[in-house]
Design a protein around this motif. Structure first.
Motif, short mmCIF file in Angstrom:
data_model
loop_
_atom_site.label_atom_id
_atom_site.label_comp_id
_atom_site.label_asym_id
_atom_site.label_seq_id
_atom_site.Cartn_x
_atom_site.Cartn_y
_atom_site.Cartn_z
N ASP A 239 37.93 45.61 35.51
CA ASP A 239 38.35 46.49 36.44
C ASP A 239 39.04 47.56 36.00
OD1 ASP A 239 40.08 47.35 38.72
OD2 ASP A 239 38.74 45.56 39.59
N ASP B 10 36.92 39.60 40.37
CA ASP B 10 36.11 39.47 41.22
C ASP B 10 36.53 39.70 42.60
OD1 ASP B 10 34.11 38.39 43.34
OD2 ASP B 10 33.96 36.51 42.14
N ARG B 11 36.45 41.09 42.84
CA ARG B 11 37.22 41.53 44.17
C ARG B 11 36.93 40.66 45.49
NH1 ARG B 11 39.52 47.24 43.97
NH2 ARG B 11 39.93 47.62 41.86
N GLU B 12 35.67 40.14 45.61
CA GLU B 12 35.26 39.37 46.79
C GLU B 12 36.02 37.96 46.84
OE1 GLU B 12 31.29 36.96 48.28
OE2 GLU B 12 30.96 39.03 47.24
N SER B 13 36.23 37.47 45.54
CA SER B 13 36.93 36.15 45.79
C SER B 13 38.66 36.45 45.52
CB SER B 13 36.54 35.21 44.64
OG SER B 13 36.82 35.64 43.58
N LYS B 14 38.82 37.60 45.19
CA LYS B 14 40.24 37.89 45.11
C LYS B 14 40.78 37.15 43.93
CE LYS B 14 41.20 40.46 48.77
NZ LYS B 14 41.55 41.66 48.87
N LYS B 15 40.02 37.05 42.78
CA LYS B 15 40.40 36.22 41.53
C LYS B 15 40.13 37.19 40.53
CE LYS B 15 39.93 31.75 43.53
NZ LYS B 15 39.18 30.61 43.50
N ASN C 131 46.77 44.08 46.19
CA ASN C 131 45.49 43.93 46.38
C ASN C 131 45.19 42.43 46.74
OD1 ASN C 131 43.69 46.57 46.03
ND2 ASN C 131 45.30 46.59 44.23
#
Length: 180
Positions: A78, A100-105, A137
């Motif tokens: 990132d 992994d922005r979708e899972s916020k991890k 975030n």
């Protein structure tokens, strides 16, 4: 040892003051995205910092082409969550994070400082900047360190990372008799 930092749990004390103090002495903290046009310089920094990190699987040589493919061009590395300290304008300390922005991890790829710039708080402040980004975030961060890496384990504890259950790796060597 594996540690997790849930969103909003980081102790951000000292981040702004520490960054200002280092910037006043000639350092500059930037996001990785600002340095994507400098892969060779980033590789040199990464390789120098990784060379003596305590580990059961030590890193002796970080080959440029492999580093490009496995680290620098990782689609999850990132550009906003990863931070680099510059010194006139050489990259000297960093924390690289995959997210992994979708899972916020997210997970720390590596945090380190080239040997001649250690003991100035650069790695801690880079990791702290990432912790602020993650908190802002809603991203939880995972990091792992060898049990003998007392410096980074101390940083993790002071920043608010919480230890997870301990993972122990065992290695058994085979004698020529066992291999038959």
């Amino acid at each position: 040892r594996t540690w997790i930092l849930p969103p909003g749990k980081a102790d951000l004390t000292g981040l702004d003051e520490g960054v200002r103090a280092l910037e006043d002495s000639g350092f500059q903290l930037v996001q990785l995205g600002q340095l994507r046009d400098k892969p060779k310089e980033l590789h040199e920094m990464f390789a120098a910092a990784a060379k003596d990190i305590p580990s059961d699987d030590p890193v002796d040589d970080v080959r440029y082409e492999e580093w490009l493919a496995e680290i620098f061009h990782d689609p999850l590395l990132d550009d906003e969550a990863s931070f680099v300290w510059l010194n006139n304008p050489r990259p000297v300390s960093f924390t690289f994070v995959v997210v992994d922005r979708e899972s916020k991890k997210g997970s720390h790829e590596l945090t380190g400082t080239v040997p001649e710039f250690r003991k100035r708080g650069l790695a801690k402040l880079a990791k702290l900047a990432t912790a602020r980004w993650a908190s802002d975030n809603g991203v939880s961060l995972l990091t792992g360190n060898d049990s003998t890496n007392t410096g980074m384990l101390g940083i993790n504890a002071t920043l608010g990372y919480e230890p997870t259950p301990v993972t122990i790796e065992y290695v058994k060597g085979l004698s020529s008799q066992d291999a038959k």
